[in-house]
Design a protein around this motif. Structure first.
Motif, mmCIF file in Angstrom:
data_model
loop_
_atom_site.group_PDB
_atom_site.id
_atom_site.type_symbol
_atom_site.label_atom_id
_atom_site.label_comp_id
_atom_site.label_asym_id
_atom_site.label_seq_id
_atom_site.Cartn_x
_atom_site.Cartn_y
_atom_site.Cartn_z
ATOM 1 N N GLY A 1 0.795 -1.223 0.000
ATOM 2 C CA GLY A 1 0.000 0.000 0.000
ATOM 3 C C GLY A 1 0.824 1.267 0.000
ATOM 4 O O GLY A 1 0.265 2.367 0.011
ATOM 5 N N ILE A 2 2.164 1.129 -0.015
ATOM 6 C CA ILE A 2 3.057 2.288 0.041
ATOM 7 C C ILE A 2 3.771 2.513 -1.287
ATOM 8 O O ILE A 2 3.985 3.642 -1.701
ATOM 9 N N SER A 3 4.125 1.421 -1.966
ATOM 10 C CA SER A 3 4.899 1.551 -3.207
ATOM 11 C C SER A 3 4.111 1.099 -4.436
ATOM 12 O O SER A 3 3.666 1.920 -5.237
ATOM 13 N N ALA A 4 3.895 -0.211 -4.582
ATOM 14 C CA ALA A 4 3.334 -0.747 -5.824
ATOM 15 C C ALA A 4 1.879 -0.356 -6.041
ATOM 16 O O ALA A 4 1.491 0.033 -7.146
ATOM 17 N N GLY B 1 -2.178 3.113 -8.839
ATOM 18 C CA GLY B 1 -3.149 4.201 -8.746
ATOM 19 C C GLY B 1 -2.801 5.352 -9.665
ATOM 20 O O GLY B 1 -3.675 5.959 -10.301
ATOM 21 N N ARG B 2 -1.518 5.678 -9.758
ATOM 22 C CA ARG B 2 -1.055 6.721 -10.680
ATOM 23 C C ARG B 2 -1.374 6.330 -12.122
ATOM 24 O O ARG B 2 -1.902 7.139 -12.902
ATOM 25 N N VAL B 3 -1.079 5.085 -12.489
ATOM 26 C CA VAL B 3 -1.368 4.614 -13.838
ATOM 27 C C VAL B 3 -2.870 4.639 -14.094
ATOM 28 O O VAL B 3 -3.330 5.070 -15.162
ATOM 29 N N ILE C 1 1.093 -8.083 -15.948
ATOM 30 C CA ILE C 1 2.369 -7.455 -15.616
ATOM 31 C C ILE C 1 2.547 -7.487 -14.109
ATOM 32 O O ILE C 1 1.757 -6.905 -13.365
ATOM 33 N N LYS C 2 3.577 -8.186 -13.641
ATOM 34 C CA LYS C 2 3.841 -8.315 -12.202
ATOM 35 C C LYS C 2 4.695 -7.146 -11.711
ATOM 36 O O LYS C 2 5.784 -6.905 -12.229
ATOM 37 N N VAL C 3 4.199 -6.470 -10.694
ATOM 38 C CA VAL C 3 4.863 -5.299 -10.129
ATOM 39 C C VAL C 3 5.290 -5.615 -8.701
ATOM 40 O O VAL C 3 4.443 -5.857 -7.831
ATOM 41 N N SER C 4 6.583 -5.616 -8.448
ATOM 42 C CA SER C 4 7.114 -5.914 -7.119
ATOM 43 C C SER C 4 7.054 -4.680 -6.232
ATOM 44 O O SER C 4 7.279 -3.557 -6.686
ATOM 45 N N PHE D 1 8.364 -5.608 -13.199
ATOM 46 C CA PHE D 1 8.609 -4.200 -12.892
ATOM 47 C C PHE D 1 8.830 -4.052 -11.396
ATOM 48 O O PHE D 1 8.120 -4.654 -10.592
ATOM 49 N N ASN D 2 9.805 -3.242 -11.017
ATOM 50 C CA ASN D 2 10.153 -3.055 -9.611
ATOM 51 C C ASN D 2 9.696 -1.686 -9.110
ATOM 52 O O ASN D 2 10.246 -0.661 -9.508
#
Length: 544
Positions: free
Chosen positions: A318-321, A326-328, A474-477, A492-493
């Motif tokens: 809930g802090i990074s990915a 949400g931005r996208v 697309i997997k986002v770490s 994607f990191n």
């Protein structure tokens, strides 16, 4: 971003450890200075003020739990001292205004997609082969082996080759690849403009409730109508609950323009298995010839339909990915596209924010009705949304469903909610849509694809191989360690947000660049490379 601690909202009474915090360590959150009294593991939370039993635990500016005992300032928040609690919500819409993000950098960009007669745009071009009932699963697998080997879509199983090497060692012989094995590695595709043939199997279609069979037909209709699908071959036994007539009726309700080719092969009508399979092969081959005539063309980014998903979540999700998604999501909505936020058990505690963002009261009422009906069904069998967090979630800092949910809801950005979809509803409204699915990774991604998502963004902090047969995932770490430990599944990191290398905005912009490449067929996702083609329909029973 401070690389040791974080306060998510000025009203919060707990902080987040971005790295391990030792007893006696002095930390600062904004202007607050305090001393850690007991070890706090990275991703976990700690009290920033003295809390009494019964006090609300506040994160993201809302209630995510309740203290079950006194928690002095500087002590960790654990399952031993808090329990699940959420803020009461009001169905009346609150004041809400939205300032869309600046899209000047993106409004003239395009991706290369497949334009369908109904004006949907595919990010891939697949032929779909599926069964109406589990009795046909074996025949689906026969077709899969035949088509993939003959058309150049198969690839050698590295573990089969590994076993052969072990056998050679047992016989004291040196293993050498056969001519056949080498030819598979170098085989070329016959149909240049077809990205693959996708084969589904499932355990439904008969023997359960009629409602489950009908829901299956609606879901499969969504898959056939999907912009990434050129046409479909359907195997039917003949006597099952999920009749071909029901599938075609449900398909007609969502199809627009010229109908897609749908080949129905009924085993009880055809006779022998050989007759069934040969008919399916002959007619499917003709369909592939036609599907191959379509090629990619530049289309605006507003044609993207992005599914938003998380699985194997951790305390950084809930802090990074998730905020990066949400931005996208906000960018896609501002560009005229569609974003779909699923997993209703993981919106528990974020209801008021979502209610306030609904464009009409009717949408808010539908959202609350679906949430409450779903939660009540879970409670009837001794569960509930509060039991959603998995052991892995809890170990990595997501102690209550509300903590998990308030972070999960960040995937939906800040845009207004333009529509509320029940499971298997097909998208029709541009903007942010909420889709009722379980939190179960595969059931949810299955539902997102069935509702028309042509790309799925999937965040994970612990790692999961989940993919989908017809929709690129697309997997986002959420963190650097996962990206380094499981590079074979991560695309994607977003851990760069935690380390301070990126803001949410810059990270989201980089992710949108990758989405364009995947949607254009220039980059294959790790899930597709690994053939993680997962498909599990939701039976509408209790699944969290």
């Amino acid at each position: 971003m401070n690389n040791t601690t974080l306060l998510l909202d000025p009203s919060d009474n707990v902080g987040v450890a971005l790295s391990n915090l030792e007893s006696g360590q002095k930390v600062s959150l904004n202007k607050l200075e305090l001393e850690i009294q007991e070890f706090v593991a990275a991703k976990h939370k700690f009290a920033i003020q003295d809390l009494a039993a019964g006090d609300d635990i506040l994160m993201y500016g809302t209630i995510v739990g309740e203290a079950t005992q006194a928690i002095p300032k500087g002590y960790p928040i654990t399952l031993g001292n808090i329990q699940h609690k959420t803020r009461q919500y009001d169905i009346n819409l609150g004041h809400f205004t939205w300032t869309p993000p600046d899209i000047s950098e993106w409004k003239n960009k395009t991706f290369n997609g497949y334009i369908r007669p109904d004006n949907q745009v595919g990010t891939a071009n697949y032929w779909l082969v599926l069964p109406l009932v589990f009795c046909e699963n074996t025949n689906i697998k026969l077709l899969q082996e035949a088509f993939e080997n003959a058309l150049g879509f198969s690839s050698p199983n590295p573990y089969e080759l590994h076993i052969k090497k072990l056998i050679s060692g047992l016989k004291s012989q040196k293993y050498t690849e056969t001519v056949a094995e080498k030819s598979v590695k170098t085989s070329s595709r016959i149909f240049e403009n077809i990205d693959g043939i996708r084969f589904l199997t499932h355990d439904l279609g008969c023997g359960g409730t009629r409602q489950d069979s009908e829901t299956l037909c609606v879901l499969l209709a969504g898959y056939i109508n999907h912009p990434n699908v050129a046409g479909a071959t359907v195997l039917s036994l003949g006597c099952q609950n999920a009749q071909a007539s029901i599938l075609l009726e449900k398909l007609s309700l969502i199809q627009k323009g010229r109908p897609k080719p749908v080949i129905i092969c009924d085993q009880q009508q055809e006779g022998t298995t050989d007759q069934l399979i040969k008919k399916a092969i002959n007619e499917t081959f003709d369909g592939l010839v036609e599907a191959n005539k379509v090629s990619r063309q530049p289309v605006p980014l507003g044609k993207l339909v992005v599914g938003l998903e998380c699985g194997g979540s951790d305390g950084f999700s809930g802090i990074s990915a998730n905020p990066t998604l949400g931005r996208v999501s906000d960018l896609i909505v501002a560009l005229g596209g569609i974003a779909i936020l699923s997993e209703f058990p993981e919106l528990c505690g974020a209801e008021q924010n979502l209610i306030n963002r609904c464009e009409t009261k009717a949408l808010a009422e539908k959202f609350v009705h679906l949430m409450e009906t779903y939660n009540a069904a879970a409670k009837r069998v001794g569960s509930g949304f509060d039991m959603n967090p998995s052991p892995g979630n809890i170990k990595d800092g997501l102690l209550t469903d509300a903590i998990k949910s308030c972070g999960a809801a960040k995937k939906g950005g800040t845009a207004p909610i333009s529509d509320i979809l029940d499971y298997t509803d097909y998208v029709k409204t541009p903007g942010l849509n909420l889709l009722c699915t379980p939190g179960n990774d595969v059931e949810s991604t299955t539902g997102l694809a069935g509702s028309g998502a042509n790309i799925v963004l999937f965040t994970t902090g612990l790692g999961t191989p989940t993919g989908n047969p017809i929709c690129p995932v697309i997997k986002v770490s959420t963190n650097h360690k996962l990206t380094q430990r499981m590079p074979d599944i991560i695309d994607f990191n977003a851990g760069t947000v935690i380390s301070g290398e990126d803001t949410i905005e810059t990270c989201g912009d980089k992710l949108l660049d990758l989405i364009i490449q995947v949607a254009s067929g220039e980059v294959k996702t790790k899930a597709e490379q690994n053939k993680n083609f997962d498909f599990i329909p939701w039976k509408r029973g209790v699944s969290l």
